[in-house]
Design an enzyme around this catalytic site. Sequence first.
Site, PDB file in Angstrom:
ATOM      1  NE  ARG A   1      -6.454   7.667   5.081  1.00 49.79           N
ATOM      2  CZ  ARG A   1      -5.833   8.509   5.107  1.00 49.79           C
ATOM      3  NH1 ARG A   1      -5.939   9.681   5.613  1.00 49.79           N
ATOM      4  NH2 ARG A   1      -4.548   8.396   4.600  1.00 49.79           N
ATOM      5  CB  THR A   2      -7.494   0.569   6.670  1.00 54.85           C
ATOM      6  OG1 THR A   2      -7.570   1.610   5.465  1.00 54.85           O
ATOM      7  CG2 THR A   2      -8.083  -0.522   6.450  1.00 54.85           C
TER       8      THR A   2
ATOM      9  CE  LYS B   1      13.891 -12.334  13.905  1.00 55.80           C
ATOM     10  NZ  LYS B   1      13.828 -13.054  14.915  1.00 55.80           N
TER      11      LYS B   1
ATOM     12  NE  ARG C   1      -4.294  -1.855   3.544  1.00 56.53           N
ATOM     13  CZ  ARG C   1      -4.582  -0.659   3.524  1.00 56.53           C
ATOM     14  NH1 ARG C   1      -3.698   0.147   3.601  1.00 56.53           N
ATOM     15  NH2 ARG C   1      -5.814  -0.310   3.287  1.00 56.53           N
TER      16      ARG C   1
ATOM     17  CG  HIS D   1      -9.659  -1.264   0.678  1.00 49.62           C
ATOM     18  ND1 HIS D   1     -10.037  -1.737   2.111  1.00 49.62           N
ATOM     19  CD2 HIS D   1      -9.172  -0.279   1.114  1.00 49.62           C
ATOM     20  CE1 HIS D   1      -9.692  -0.978   2.998  1.00 49.62           C
ATOM     21  NE2 HIS D   1      -8.981   0.038   2.409  1.00 49.62           N
TER      22      HIS D   1
HETATM   23  C1  NCD Z   1      -6.387   3.208   0.065  1.00 53.09           C
HETATM   24  C2  NCD Z   1      -5.858   1.885  -0.214  1.00 53.09           C
HETATM   25  O1  NCD Z   1      -5.047   1.577   0.761  1.00 53.09           O
HETATM   26  O2  NCD Z   1      -6.050   1.012  -0.855  1.00 53.09           O
HETATM   27  N1  NCD Z   1      -6.482   4.048   1.372  1.00 53.09           N
HETATM   28  C3  NCD Z   1      -7.303   3.539   2.098  1.00 53.09           C
HETATM   29  O3  NCD Z   1      -7.317   2.330   2.427  1.00 53.09           O
HETATM   30  N2  NCD Z   1      -7.989   4.561   2.842  1.00 53.09           N
HETATM   31  C4  NCD Z   1      -6.273   3.829  -1.148  1.00 53.09           C
HETATM   32  C5  NCD Z   1      -4.996   4.458  -1.630  1.00 53.09           C
HETATM   33  O4  NCD Z   1      -3.819   3.984  -1.096  1.00 53.09           O
HETATM   34  O5  NCD Z   1      -4.614   5.346  -2.425  1.00 53.09           O
END
Ligand code: NCD
Length: 310
Positions: free
Chosen positions: A54-55, A82, A104, A134
Site C-alpha cells: 500500500r504505502t 551487495k 522505509r 509512520h
Molecule cells: C503498516 C506498516 O508497514 O507499518 N502497514 C502500512 O504501512 N499500511 C502496518 C503493518 O505492517 O502491520
Amino acid sequence: MRHLLSTTDLSQTDALAILDTARELALVADRPVKKLPTLRGRTVVNLFFEDSTRTRISFEAAAKRLSADVINFSAKGSSLSKGESLKDTALTLQAMGADAVVIRHGASGAAHRLANSDWIHGAVINAGDGTHEHPTQALLDAFTMRDHLRDGQGSLDGLNVVIVGDVLHSRVARSNVWLLDTLGANVTLVAPPTLLPVGVETWPCEVSYDLDEAIVKADVVMMLRVQLERMNASFFPSAREYSRRYGLDVPRMATLPDHALVMHPGPMNRGMEIAADVADAERSVIVDQVTNGVHVRMAVLYLLLGGQEG
Ligand code: NCD
C-alpha cells in the site's frame, strides 16, 4: 516544514493544513484526468528497504498525480544486497537529482539519519522506520475519521479512538497516538501487557487490557496487525487465545455504538486480529483508508515540494 519525519513534529495547525489540502486534492481523483501539473520536472524517489504494498504504491500514485517523475528503488535487486550503505545509496540518489526521498527502513531513526545528513538535499518523508513512526499513515487515518465522523471539517476534538493489538511493534500506533492527541481525540490503547512498549505510561493516552470494556464508548476501533516477523519470542500463548481476548469478531463488533468505524492499516491477518466478516462489514473503512492515503500523500508532497511556488 522541510521534512516529514514524525507526527510529534506537527502542530495542530500543521496537521489541519495537511488534512485540508488533502481534501482539496481529493477532488482530482473524481476527474476523468486525474492529474495536476504542480510538480512537473520534480523527482521523487521511493527508497524502500522493507516490503510494502500500500504505502509504496500510494506514494507512487500521489507523486504521479502531481506530475512528478518517480523513481522506485527497492532493496531487493539493488546494490544493497551487495552491502552498500545507506550513505552511499543516498549520495547516489542525490547525484541523480532527487527533490524528495520517501524512505522505509527496518531501523528506527533511519529517516532522521537521512534528514540530518548532508547526503540528501531534498525533502525526506518517513514512510515507516522500524517500530518508530509512520506519519503519513496516521494522517490518512485522521483524514478517514474526519471524513466519516466530522463532515471533513475541523479537529477531532473529543473523539474516542481505541487502538488494539501489537502496539509494541507498531509504528502506526505510535504515530497515531501523537497525531490524535494533537487533534484533540481521546486515545485508548488495548493490548496484552507483553505487547505494550516500556514507557507507554508517559504517552498521551489511556491503556487498558480489556477490549470489551474499552469498545462500548468507541467512535473508532483501529485494529493492528500482529507483527509475527518482528517477534523473536512468544508474546502470547496461542493465536486462538489472542483472537479470543484481543481480536475483533462479529459478536464483539455488535457491542460498538452504531456510528463507530472499524479501521486497520493493512496488511490484515484475517482470522487473527480481525475476523473476515468484520473486515468486510459495512462499518469497516479499511478500503477508504487506502484511497485516502493517496490524497494525504499528495498533500504532503505538494506542501513540501510545491507549496511555496503556488
Ligand atoms: C503498516 C506498516 O508497514 O507499518 N502497514 C502500512 O504501512 N499500511 C502496518 C503493518 O505492517 O502491520
